[in-house]
Scaffold this active site. Structure first.
Site, mmCIF file in Angstrom:
data_model
loop_
_atom_site.group_PDB
_atom_site.id
_atom_site.type_symbol
_atom_site.label_atom_id
_atom_site.label_comp_id
_atom_site.label_asym_id
_atom_site.label_seq_id
_atom_site.Cartn_x
_atom_site.Cartn_y
_atom_site.Cartn_z
ATOM 1 N N CYS A 208 38.230 28.963 43.615
ATOM 2 C CA CYS A 208 37.049 29.310 44.390
ATOM 3 C C CYS A 208 36.057 30.001 43.462
ATOM 4 O O CYS A 208 36.325 31.115 42.985
ATOM 5 C CB CYS A 208 37.443 30.244 45.536
ATOM 6 S SG CYS A 208 36.040 30.794 46.517
ATOM 7 N N CYS B 65 31.316 24.646 42.986
ATOM 8 C CA CYS B 65 32.048 25.032 44.199
ATOM 9 C C CYS B 65 33.113 23.965 44.400
ATOM 10 O O CYS B 65 32.799 22.764 44.344
ATOM 11 C CB CYS B 65 31.109 25.084 45.398
ATOM 12 S SG CYS B 65 31.974 25.191 46.986
HETATM 13 N N1 DGL Z 1 35.242 26.482 47.492
HETATM 14 C C1 DGL Z 1 34.680 27.769 47.263
HETATM 15 C C2 DGL Z 1 33.914 27.849 45.962
HETATM 16 O O1 DGL Z 1 34.327 27.232 45.003
HETATM 17 C C3 DGL Z 1 34.071 28.467 48.450
HETATM 18 C C4 DGL Z 1 33.156 27.690 49.330
HETATM 19 C C5 DGL Z 1 32.887 28.420 50.635
HETATM 20 O O2 DGL Z 1 33.850 28.861 51.271
HETATM 21 O O3 DGL Z 1 31.705 28.533 50.983
HETATM 22 O O4 DGL Z 1 32.944 28.539 45.846
#
Ligand code: DGL
Length: 212
Positions: free
Chosen positions: A70, A176
């Protein structure tokens, strides 16, 4: 070895699957935070209260290393989490350095959540590696939610990608992990005019090093 993989939602699942394929002999334990996804529009101090208990749970379950799949959490909380969690944490952040190294046009686009784009770590990456190039930060603020809800607005994605290419970007960074699920779409829209970077391979290389 048990490897924990954490994300707010299904973004991390794409990373967990990539790790599973690359390291089939390891046991992968994936955890997400279904009650609080998306993280990308929330403040880091709120996120800390959500993330820490989940990571501690992975440690209790025997994970000897945890991949924070994340960008939002990695760019805002990694130092704090490393102090609180007793196993190594592998972090993931927008690939500003490789993008800056690969652009020929001098324009790159970073697709990431609002919280990542506001983070001090991301600002530091730009200062360090991208001070001489133009960095576009298109509005992707709704993307993780629509991907999580499996309601992908392909026209909206096409608009954003076409826009950054029109503005000269020849490298597009998926900052993301949710966006990994639409990587093929994005590559199709980019149609060879921009390369698309995401960090799964780099994370696997880092993990292999840690394991040896
Ligand atoms: N998948 C996560 C990232 O890489 C978070 C996305 C989210 O929950 O908004 O930032």
């Amino acid at each position: 070895m048990k490897i924990g993989v954490f994300d707010s939602g299904i973004g991390g699942l794409s990373v967990a699957k990539a790790i599973e394929r690359a390291l089939p002999e390891e046991q992968i334990v994936f955890r997400n935070d279904a009650s609080h996804v998306p993280y990308g529009t929330k403040k880091p101090d709120i996120l800390l209260g959500y993330v820490e208990p989940i990571l501690q749970g992975l440690v209790v379950d025997g994970c000897e290393v945890i991949v924070i799949a994340c960008n939002t959490v990695s760019t805002t909380l990694i130092e704090e989490l490393r102090q609180r969690v007793s196993v190594p944490l592998v972090a993931m952040e927008p690939m500003v350095k490789p993008a800056a190294g690969q652009t020929k046009s001098g324009v790159i686009a970073i697709c990431a959540t609002p919280t990542t784009l506001k983070s001090e770590r991301y600002a530091a990456l730009k200062r360090q590696y991208a001070s001489n190039i133009k960095v576009l930060e298109p509005n992707c603020s709704t993307w993780s939610k629509m991907i999580e809800d499996k309601k992908v607005d392909h026209a909206r994605i096409a608009d954003v990608i076409t826009d950054v290419i029109t503005l000269g970007a020849d490298v597009i960074v998926l900052g993301c992990t949710h966006y990994h699920w639409i990587e093929t779409d994005i590559k199709k829209i980019a149609d060879g005019k921009a390369i698309v970077l995401q960090p799964e391979q780099a994370i696997i290389t880092q993990l292999k090093k840690l394991l040896s």
